[in-house]
Design an enzyme around this catalytic site. Structure first.
Site, PDB file in Angstrom:
ATOM      1  N   ASP A 157      -8.791   7.350  10.254  1.00 19.06           N
ATOM      2  CA  ASP A 157      -8.966   7.104   8.943  1.00 19.06           C
ATOM      3  C   ASP A 157      -9.667   5.708   8.763  1.00 19.06           C
ATOM      4  OD1 ASP A 157      -8.478   7.545   6.208  1.00 19.06           O
ATOM      5  OD2 ASP A 157      -6.846   6.241   6.324  1.00 19.06           O
ATOM      6  N   GLU A 173      -0.446 -10.702  14.390  1.00 23.90           N
ATOM      7  CA  GLU A 173      -1.308 -11.589  14.081  1.00 23.90           C
ATOM      8  C   GLU A 173      -1.826 -11.612  12.699  1.00 23.90           C
ATOM      9  OE1 GLU A 173      -5.971 -13.081  15.122  1.00 23.90           O
ATOM     10  OE2 GLU A 173      -4.902 -11.173  16.010  1.00 23.90           O
ATOM     11  N   ASP A 178      -4.675  -0.935  10.547  1.00 24.64           N
ATOM     12  CA  ASP A 178      -4.272   0.231  10.091  1.00 24.64           C
ATOM     13  C   ASP A 178      -4.338   1.484  11.108  1.00 24.64           C
ATOM     14  OD1 ASP A 178      -3.221  -0.925   7.794  1.00 24.64           O
ATOM     15  OD2 ASP A 178      -4.755  -0.362   6.567  1.00 24.64           O
ATOM     16  N   ASN A 204      -9.864  -0.218   5.746  1.00 24.23           N
ATOM     17  CA  ASN A 204      -9.072  -0.860   6.640  1.00 24.23           C
ATOM     18  C   ASN A 204      -9.551  -1.472   7.954  1.00 24.23           C
ATOM     19  OD1 ASN A 204     -10.041   1.432   8.017  1.00 24.23           O
ATOM     20  ND2 ASN A 204      -8.321   2.601   7.190  1.00 24.23           N
ATOM     21  N   GLY A 245       0.822  -1.280  -0.038  1.00 19.94           N
ATOM     22  CA  GLY A 245       0.002   0.049   0.016  1.00 19.94           C
ATOM     23  C   GLY A 245       0.849   1.233   0.031  1.00 19.94           C
ATOM     24  N   LYS A 298       4.759  -6.247   8.817  1.00 23.10           N
ATOM     25  CA  LYS A 298       4.303  -5.081   8.121  1.00 23.10           C
ATOM     26  C   LYS A 298       5.438  -4.157   7.894  1.00 23.10           C
ATOM     27  CE  LYS A 298       0.844  -0.966   8.015  1.00 23.10           C
ATOM     28  NZ  LYS A 298      -0.185  -0.785   8.816  1.00 23.10           N
TER      29      LYS A 298
END
Length: 294
Positions: free
Chosen positions: A168, A122, A195, A173, A26, A44
């Protein structure tokens, strides 16, 4: 697959064993499926946030604390070191929010470790054990839409009671995860919020109210496609009003109705809010169009 350079240090530290595949890429991060012993998790990898505008950075990072005074001064000056420290603070904000919300019982991915700009957490899965879909990739019946909307409103309340506003939140998300039942039944699909690098402190950020109202409005707009009655609800203002009055709790029962004050209105502030809403709507439509063509 061959481990990306950013994950090699985690392999050397014994935090992960192998990299299975790339899950997504992303604007803010790349996510990989990894193996940690007998467990499958996700890693991530944060990208540099040079694409973010200064206005966005100020809105989201307002009142975030930096323990190191040298770092704080460098960030204020905007030096190269300061920009590096600001990026590190942005990344750690998601880690802090995940631990904070997980402890409060909010449905977020369980965090395991944060090392060298990589968040190990996770892997949220569906009924087949595959990566769970985002809400925008799923169609719902009116009954399902009402149920998931109600669940997410409770989660937003739980977040707010923990002092956090997502900032957001939208169908892009939130994942639809499969949860097994204790009695061994078929299990249920429930939303999981992801996110969180832009999460803000509800009490310490002057933009928290606007962001909370936008988060709740995004949920209403999305699920309102399947259950139009939701489009007339006012869960956001009702929620924030109770929070400001110190009356909001995890057990609060919201009605979706809210009577606005008849006091005089600051028209300049209203116009600013309208302009902000237009910009956010344009950005959201662009994300939807990109997702649809991708």
């Amino acid at each position: 697959m061959k481990a990306p350079p950013r994950l090699q240090s985690l392999i050397e530290e014994g935090l992960i064993d192998t990299v299975v595949r790339q899950l997504m890429s992303g604007k803010e991060a790349m996510v990989f499926v990894v193996r940690c012993g007998d467990d499958t998790r996700c890693a991530k990898i944060y990208k540099e946030a040079t694409h973010r505008s200064f206005r966005q950075a100020v809105d989201y990072t307002e009142n975030r604390k930096v323990k190191n005074s040298r770092s704080a001064r460098a960030m204020a000056k905007g030096s190269k070191f300061g920009r590096q420290e600001q990026e590190a603070a942005w990344q750690s904000a998601e880690v802090d929010a995940l631990y904070r919300l997980a402890a409060a019982g909010v449905r977020v991915p369980k965090p395991y470790n944060f090392c060298d700009g990589v968040l190990l957490m996770e892997l949220v899965t569906d009924a087949n054990g595959d990566a769970a879909p985002r809400l925008n990739d799923v169609a719902f019946t009116p009954e399902q839409a009402l149920q998931h909307h109600a669940t997410l409103i409770k989660e937003v309340v739980r977040m707010l009671c923990a002092g956090v506003v997502h900032g957001d939140l939208s169908e892009f998300n939130i994942l639809l995860a499969h949860t097994a039942l204790a009695d061994g039944g078929d299990g249920v699909d429930e939303p999981v919020i992801i996110d969180l690098p832009q999460a803000v402190d509800a009490a310490g950020n002057n933009h928290a109210q606007r962001m909370l109202l936008r988060d709740v409005a995004n949920l209403c707009d999305f699920f309102g496609q399947f259950a139009p009655a939701l489009l007339a609800t006012q869960f956001g203002p009702e929620m924030w009003s109770l929070y400001q009055a110190g009356l909001l709790s995890n057990e609060s029962v919201l009605t979706g109705h809210f009577e606005r004050s008849q006091a005089s209105v600051d028209m300049q502030a209203v116009l600013r809010e309208i302009d902000d809403a237009r910009e956010e709507d344009a950005a959201r439509r662009l994300r939807m169009a990109t997702a649809a063509t991708g």
